[in-house]
Design a protein around this motif. Structure first.
Motif, PDB file in Angstrom:
ATOM      1  N   HIS A   1      -7.070  -8.922   1.294  1.00  0.00           N
ATOM      2  CA  HIS A   1      -6.046  -9.321   2.277  1.00  0.00           C
ATOM      3  C   HIS A   1      -6.716  -9.587   3.608  1.00  0.00           C
ATOM      4  CE1 HIS A   1      -6.261  -5.306   4.096  1.00  0.00           C
ATOM      5  NE2 HIS A   1      -6.078  -4.765   2.899  1.00  0.00           N
TER       6      HIS A   1
ATOM      7  N   TRP B   1     -14.877  -2.279   5.799  1.00  0.00           N
ATOM      8  CA  TRP B   1     -14.983  -1.530   4.530  1.00  0.00           C
ATOM      9  C   TRP B   1     -16.394  -0.976   4.469  1.00  0.00           C
ATOM     10  CZ3 TRP B   1     -10.188  -1.397   2.908  1.00  0.00           C
ATOM     11  CH2 TRP B   1      -9.362  -2.472   3.180  1.00  0.00           C
TER      12      TRP B   1
ATOM     13  N   LEU C   1       0.828  -1.206   0.000  1.00  0.00           N
ATOM     14  CA  LEU C   1       0.000   0.000   0.000  1.00  0.00           C
ATOM     15  C   LEU C   1       0.858   1.248   0.000  1.00  0.00           C
ATOM     16  CD1 LEU C   1      -2.908  -0.387   2.548  1.00  0.00           C
ATOM     17  CD2 LEU C   1      -3.032   0.597   0.266  1.00  0.00           C
TER      18      LEU C   1
ATOM     19  N   SER D   1      -5.073  -4.214  -2.986  1.00  0.00           N
ATOM     20  CA  SER D   1      -5.445  -4.955  -1.792  1.00  0.00           C
ATOM     21  C   SER D   1      -6.819  -4.714  -1.199  1.00  0.00           C
ATOM     22  CB  SER D   1      -4.421  -4.684  -0.702  1.00  0.00           C
ATOM     23  OG  SER D   1      -4.474  -3.305  -0.384  1.00  0.00           O
ATOM     24  N   HIS D   2      -7.352  -3.541  -1.279  1.00  0.00           N
ATOM     25  CA  HIS D   2      -8.579  -3.317  -0.528  1.00  0.00           C
ATOM     26  C   HIS D   2      -9.693  -4.244  -1.002  1.00  0.00           C
ATOM     27  CE1 HIS D   2      -6.762  -0.113   1.493  1.00  0.00           C
ATOM     28  NE2 HIS D   2      -7.408   0.930   1.014  1.00  0.00           N
TER      29      HIS D   2
ATOM     30  N   HIS E   1      -7.838   0.517   9.110  1.00  0.00           N
ATOM     31  CA  HIS E   1      -7.284   0.524   7.758  1.00  0.00           C
ATOM     32  C   HIS E   1      -8.311   0.876   6.676  1.00  0.00           C
ATOM     33  CE1 HIS E   1      -5.057  -0.794   4.289  1.00  0.00           C
ATOM     34  NE2 HIS E   1      -5.848  -1.802   4.071  1.00  0.00           N
TER      35      HIS E   1
HETATM   36 CU   LIG Z   1      -6.138  -2.758   2.175  1.00  0.00          CU
END
Ligand SMILES: [Cu+2]
Length: 252
Positions: free
Chosen positions: A52, A181, A15, A29-30, A195
């Protein structure tokens, strides 16, 4: 001989490199959708791609998804909140999403339904998605029809997603434990400081300007519409409740 493992670098190093290079970290990655943009009136199979885990050595062991129900959802037009409901812009909102059964990674799953029987999300659990894997969790996105009388040229649907590495109470949400998320709408699943803070996955539906043209005089360039789950819906629908009715995440 170089072992393949030596090519692996920690996700957040990746990242950082992506950010230093000025490119989008999303590709690295997200957690995002495999297909983030689709035409209206088109039903597709899609995947949530878990990019991930929660840090090196962790596994995503459960996964929870919420779609905006369209009942009390937040609706934005060109980025600004509006009191319009999504029905002003979409003719068939509600029950557009179905889980596609798949036990390849997670051995248990179920849809989440609202009082009307509409699917408003799903969960998967009893699996292990390693930190260095991309895991695909399949669902079907129904054909969305944009209201012909409206000036909507796109409708972006924001999802709420949790990638869970360790089952905890809400108070236990932390780096290394869970990636949230989710849209920051003031719910208990915002995850400030984590994150994925305010970095949700989205599915944008594009108006078919050939078969569903906008009124050029009235609409000009058209409107970008967003539908986002409300805090109340997030609080109600994010938890994982097993088929016996027991809430297993977050721990009560
Ligand atoms: Cu990520």
């Amino acid at each position: 001989m170089i072992k393949p493992n030596q090519f692996k670098f920690p996700t957040h190093t990746a990242l950082t490199i992506a950010l230093l290079l000025g490119s989008s970290p999303n590709a690295f990655s997200h957690t995002r959708l495999e297909v983030p943009t689709v035409a209206e009136n088109l039903r597709i199979s899609n995947n949530v791609v878990i990019g991930h885990g929660c840090g090196d050595g962790t596994n995503v062991i459960a996964h929870s998804v919420v779609f905006p129900d369209g009942v009390d959802s937040i609706v934005k037009v060109n980025g600004a909140p509006t009191t319009d409901t999504i029905d002003v812009y979409v003719t068939n909102y509600g029950n557009l999403y179905q889980k596609i059964l798949n036990h390849s990674v997670f051995k248990d799953e179920d849809e989440k339904h609202d009082a009307n029987g509409n699917t408003v999300g799903y969960y998967t659990r009893d699996g292990k998605s390693p930190d260095y894997y991309a895991t695909y969790v399949p669902f079907r996105a129904g054909a969305m029809a944009i209201e012909p009388a409206s000036c909507a040229k796109s409708v972006k649907v924001t999802l709420g997603i949790a990638d869970i590495c360790k089952i905890t109470t809400k108070a236990g949400f932390a780096e290394g434990i869970v990636n949230l998320w989710t849209p920051a709408v003031g719910s208990e699943y915002d995850g400030p400081g984590l994150h994925g803070f305010n970095s949700p996955a989205t599915l944008t539906v594009m108006r078919d300007l050939v078969n569903n043209p906008m009124d050029a005089a009235a609409c000009g360039d058209g409107l970008d519409v967003e539908v986002i789950p409300s805090a109340a819906q997030m609080n109600r629908d994010m938890p994982i409740v097993n088929k016996k009715g027991t809430q297993i995440w977050p721990k009560p």
